[in-house]
Design a protein around this motif. Structure first.
Motif, PDB file in Angstrom:
ATOM      1  N   VAL A 144      41.578 -26.578 -28.806  1.00 53.44           N
ATOM      2  CA  VAL A 144      40.929 -26.563 -30.121  1.00 53.44           C
ATOM      3  C   VAL A 144      40.959 -27.958 -30.732  1.00 53.44           C
ATOM      4  CG1 VAL A 144      41.223 -25.748 -32.490  1.00 53.44           C
ATOM      5  CG2 VAL A 144      41.323 -24.127 -30.597  1.00 53.44           C
ATOM      6  N   PHE A 145      42.098 -28.633 -30.618  1.00 56.11           N
ATOM      7  CA  PHE A 145      42.260 -29.978 -31.171  1.00 56.11           C
ATOM      8  C   PHE A 145      41.326 -30.971 -30.484  1.00 56.11           C
ATOM      9  CE2 PHE A 145      44.179 -34.169 -31.282  1.00 56.11           C
ATOM     10  CZ  PHE A 145      44.616 -34.292 -32.599  1.00 56.11           C
ATOM     11  N   LEU A 146      41.319 -30.976 -29.154  1.00 62.37           N
ATOM     12  CA  LEU A 146      40.523 -31.955 -28.407  1.00 62.37           C
ATOM     13  C   LEU A 146      39.028 -31.711 -28.566  1.00 62.37           C
ATOM     14  CD1 LEU A 146      42.634 -32.122 -25.106  1.00 62.37           C
ATOM     15  CD2 LEU A 146      42.554 -33.827 -26.932  1.00 62.37           C
ATOM     16  N   ILE A 147      38.614 -30.455 -28.452  1.00 62.58           N
ATOM     17  CA  ILE A 147      37.192 -30.131 -28.596  1.00 62.58           C
ATOM     18  C   ILE A 147      36.714 -30.453 -30.001  1.00 62.58           C
ATOM     19  CG2 ILE A 147      35.523 -28.233 -28.643  1.00 62.58           C
ATOM     20  CD1 ILE A 147      37.083 -26.956 -26.332  1.00 62.58           C
ATOM     21  N   TYR A 160      38.289 -29.481 -40.281  1.00 65.16           N
ATOM     22  CA  TYR A 160      38.077 -28.616 -39.112  1.00 65.16           C
ATOM     23  C   TYR A 160      39.389 -27.956 -38.683  1.00 65.16           C
ATOM     24  CZ  TYR A 160      37.902 -27.651 -34.078  1.00 65.16           C
ATOM     25  OH  TYR A 160      38.044 -27.086 -32.840  1.00 65.16           O
ATOM     26  N   LEU A 161      40.463 -28.728 -38.628  1.00 67.26           N
ATOM     27  CA  LEU A 161      41.755 -28.180 -38.213  1.00 67.26           C
ATOM     28  C   LEU A 161      42.259 -27.138 -39.207  1.00 67.26           C
ATOM     29  CD1 LEU A 161      43.602 -31.382 -36.938  1.00 67.26           C
ATOM     30  CD2 LEU A 161      42.522 -29.589 -35.571  1.00 67.26           C
ATOM     31  N   LEU A 162      41.997 -27.360 -40.496  1.00 70.36           N
ATOM     32  CA  LEU A 162      42.426 -26.405 -41.513  1.00 70.36           C
ATOM     33  C   LEU A 162      41.759 -25.042 -41.324  1.00 70.36           C
ATOM     34  CD1 LEU A 162      42.486 -28.633 -44.742  1.00 70.36           C
ATOM     35  CD2 LEU A 162      44.443 -27.736 -43.467  1.00 70.36           C
ATOM     36  N   LEU A 163      40.541 -25.043 -40.762  1.00 68.96           N
ATOM     37  CA  LEU A 163      39.856 -23.770 -40.510  1.00 68.96           C
ATOM     38  C   LEU A 163      40.592 -22.933 -39.470  1.00 68.96           C
ATOM     39  CD1 LEU A 163      36.113 -24.945 -40.357  1.00 68.96           C
ATOM     40  CD2 LEU A 163      37.292 -23.852 -42.264  1.00 68.96           C
ATOM     41  N   TRP A 164      41.349 -23.589 -38.588  1.00 67.94           N
ATOM     42  CA  TRP A 164      42.057 -22.883 -37.516  1.00 67.94           C
ATOM     43  C   TRP A 164      43.468 -22.467 -37.915  1.00 67.94           C
ATOM     44  CZ3 TRP A 164      40.196 -21.104 -32.936  1.00 67.94           C
ATOM     45  CH2 TRP A 164      38.944 -21.572 -32.529  1.00 67.94           C
ATOM     46  N   VAL A 165      43.996 -23.014 -38.997  1.00 65.30           N
ATOM     47  CA  VAL A 165      45.380 -22.712 -39.381  1.00 65.30           C
ATOM     48  C   VAL A 165      45.611 -21.213 -39.600  1.00 65.30           C
ATOM     49  CG1 VAL A 165      47.110 -23.026 -41.198  1.00 65.30           C
ATOM     50  CG2 VAL A 165      45.874 -25.006 -40.298  1.00 65.30           C
ATOM     51  N   PRO A 166      44.715 -20.481 -40.295  1.00 66.52           N
ATOM     52  CA  PRO A 166      44.959 -19.043 -40.497  1.00 66.52           C
ATOM     53  C   PRO A 166      45.037 -18.241 -39.202  1.00 66.52           C
ATOM     54  CG  PRO A 166      43.307 -19.832 -42.044  1.00 66.52           C
ATOM     55  CD  PRO A 166      43.527 -20.933 -41.056  1.00 66.52           C
ATOM     56  N   THR A 167      44.476 -18.755 -38.111  1.00 63.47           N
ATOM     57  CA  THR A 167      44.519 -18.002 -36.852  1.00 63.47           C
ATOM     58  C   THR A 167      45.940 -17.905 -36.303  1.00 63.47           C
ATOM     59  OG1 THR A 167      44.079 -19.973 -35.477  1.00 63.47           O
ATOM     60  CG2 THR A 167      42.181 -18.742 -36.287  1.00 63.47           C
ATOM     61  N   LEU A 168      46.855 -18.752 -36.788  1.00 64.30           N
ATOM     62  CA  LEU A 168      48.254 -18.643 -36.359  1.00 64.30           C
ATOM     63  C   LEU A 168      48.847 -17.296 -36.775  1.00 64.30           C
ATOM     64  CD1 LEU A 168      49.463 -22.239 -37.311  1.00 64.30           C
ATOM     65  CD2 LEU A 168      49.173 -21.352 -34.992  1.00 64.30           C
ATOM     66  N   LEU A 169      48.334 -16.738 -37.871  1.00 61.92           N
ATOM     67  CA  LEU A 169      48.826 -15.434 -38.325  1.00 61.92           C
ATOM     68  C   LEU A 169      48.473 -14.325 -37.342  1.00 61.92           C
ATOM     69  CD1 LEU A 169      47.881 -15.665 -42.115  1.00 61.92           C
ATOM     70  CD2 LEU A 169      50.152 -15.929 -41.103  1.00 61.92           C
ATOM     71  N   TYR A 170      47.358 -14.501 -36.618  1.00 58.19           N
ATOM     72  CA  TYR A 170      46.943 -13.461 -35.679  1.00 58.19           C
ATOM     73  C   TYR A 170      47.994 -13.264 -34.590  1.00 58.19           C
ATOM     74  CZ  TYR A 170      42.314 -14.290 -37.743  1.00 58.19           C
ATOM     75  OH  TYR A 170      41.266 -14.431 -38.615  1.00 58.19           O
ATOM     76  N   LEU A 171      48.648 -14.343 -34.183  1.00 56.40           N
ATOM     77  CA  LEU A 171      49.671 -14.253 -33.138  1.00 56.40           C
ATOM     78  C   LEU A 171      50.828 -13.374 -33.592  1.00 56.40           C
ATOM     79  CD1 LEU A 171      49.754 -18.021 -32.103  1.00 56.40           C
ATOM     80  CD2 LEU A 171      48.478 -16.176 -31.014  1.00 56.40           C
ATOM     81  N   PHE A 172      51.271 -13.560 -34.839  1.00 57.64           N
ATOM     82  CA  PHE A 172      52.379 -12.769 -35.362  1.00 57.64           C
ATOM     83  C   PHE A 172      51.965 -11.321 -35.611  1.00 57.64           C
ATOM     84  CE2 PHE A 172      53.335 -17.159 -36.538  1.00 57.64           C
ATOM     85  CZ  PHE A 172      54.631 -17.276 -36.032  1.00 57.64           C
ATOM     86  N   VAL A 173      50.738 -11.123 -36.089  1.00 61.01           N
ATOM     87  CA  VAL A 173      50.241  -9.765 -36.311  1.00 61.01           C
ATOM     88  C   VAL A 173      50.163  -9.006 -34.996  1.00 61.01           C
ATOM     89  CG1 VAL A 173      48.214  -8.419 -36.995  1.00 61.01           C
ATOM     90  CG2 VAL A 173      48.975 -10.334 -38.409  1.00 61.01           C
ATOM     91  N   LEU A 174      49.628  -9.657 -33.976  1.00 61.49           N
ATOM     92  CA  LEU A 174      49.477  -9.020 -32.669  1.00 61.49           C
ATOM     93  C   LEU A 174      50.839  -8.683 -32.076  1.00 61.49           C
ATOM     94  CD1 LEU A 174      47.306  -8.229 -30.573  1.00 61.49           C
ATOM     95  CD2 LEU A 174      47.692 -10.429 -29.488  1.00 61.49           C
ATOM     96  N   ARG A 175      51.783  -9.595 -32.222  1.00 66.37           N
ATOM     97  CA  ARG A 175      53.111  -9.367 -31.652  1.00 66.37           C
ATOM     98  C   ARG A 175      53.869  -8.283 -32.412  1.00 66.37           C
ATOM     99  NH1 ARG A 175      54.665  -9.852 -26.621  1.00 66.37           N
ATOM    100  NH2 ARG A 175      56.915 -10.042 -26.430  1.00 66.37           N
ATOM    101  N   TYR A 176      53.677  -8.243 -33.724  1.00 64.10           N
ATOM    102  CA  TYR A 176      54.428  -7.291 -34.545  1.00 64.10           C
ATOM    103  C   TYR A 176      53.959  -5.859 -34.314  1.00 64.10           C
ATOM    104  CZ  TYR A 176      56.491  -5.126 -38.670  1.00 64.10           C
ATOM    105  OH  TYR A 176      57.188  -4.312 -39.514  1.00 64.10           O
TER     106      TYR A 176
END
Length: 239
Positions: A148-151, A112-128
């Motif tokens: 996300v972790f707790l839920i 489940y956590l691995l499914l969320w890992v790619p979303t970290l890229l969205y932060l850098f894309v949005l900022r860039y």
């Protein structure tokens, strides 16, 4: 813990040697990617009092996808072993019941956590690509991922219990989905017209209300207690 690690590796191999893992991963990433695109497009047209991360982590389509996908991830954990009869061999092996349950839970939770890992890229894309020069709200982002972790921890624990209740994977998935939706949307009535006495009670069980709170960087100790004790309860019932 050696037995738990061995069984955990077995679970992870079962996920990644199965087409279900890749189908689930692709579907989740497609929905989240589309959600990110729509949020970025919406915010580029008109300003909002909420940040992009708040919109993303409270976007209903993302969570509906997760509420569907987590039961699919967990439905086979115990039900499949019951159906094939391999659970009987496992119960006669020198493995404690709690090690077996913990390994199953850990496998589903890590996937489940691995499914969320790619979303970290969205932060850098949005900022860039963004022209916004305001500082990043790291508190809100950290709170969102903590949510996300707790839920996810609670949803996977529910899925483990549902899978342990039956031999049928479809029944396990439906049961886990029903329980997850009950908790996630349990506070909707709180936002509509609940009386003051019941408002706090409903909010305490609503994952949606908790995520909206944590995405603003607000963390209350009772939220941690709720998710830790609830997850432990469902894993205890599974055991």
């Amino acid at each position: 813990m050696k037995n738990t690690w061995i069984l955990f590796r077995k679970e992870m191999m079962a996920y990644f040697f199965s087409p279900i893992a890749y189908i689930v991963g692709v579907c989740v990433l497609l929905v989240m990617g589309a959600s990110f695109f729509m949020i970025a497009l919406m915010l580029s047209r008109e300003p909002s009092e909420y940040s992009a991360s708040q919109w993303f982590f409270n976007w209903m389509f993302n969570w509906l996808t997760i509420l569907i996908m987590v039961p699919i991830i967990t439905m086979r954990l115990f039900a499949d072993e019951k159906k094939t009869g391999t659970i009987e061999a496992m119960m006669t092996a020198p493995v404690r019941d709690w090690e077996y349950v913990l390994a199953k839970f850990s496998g589903g939770f890590v996937f489940y956590l691995l499914l969320w890992v790619p979303t970290l890229l969205y932060l850098f894309v949005l900022r860039y690509f963004s022209m916004d020069t305001t500082p990043v709200d790291w508190g809100g982002i950290a709170g969102s991922y903590l949510g996300v972790f707790l839920i996810g921890m609670l949803l996977v624990a529910m899925g483990c219990m549902a899978s342990a209740c039956t031999r049928n994977q479809i029944i396990a998935a439906v049961l886990a989905f029903a329980m997850g939706c009950s908790f996630f949307f349990g506070g909707i009535y709180f936002y509509i017209n609940a009386a003051e006495a019941s408002r706090y009670f409903l909010e305490y069980f609503s994952m949606l209300a908790h995520m909206q709170e944590m995405s603003r960087g607000i963390l209350k100790w009772e939220r941690l207690v709720f998710y830790l004790t609830s997850s432990f309860f469902f894993l205890f019932v599974t055991h």
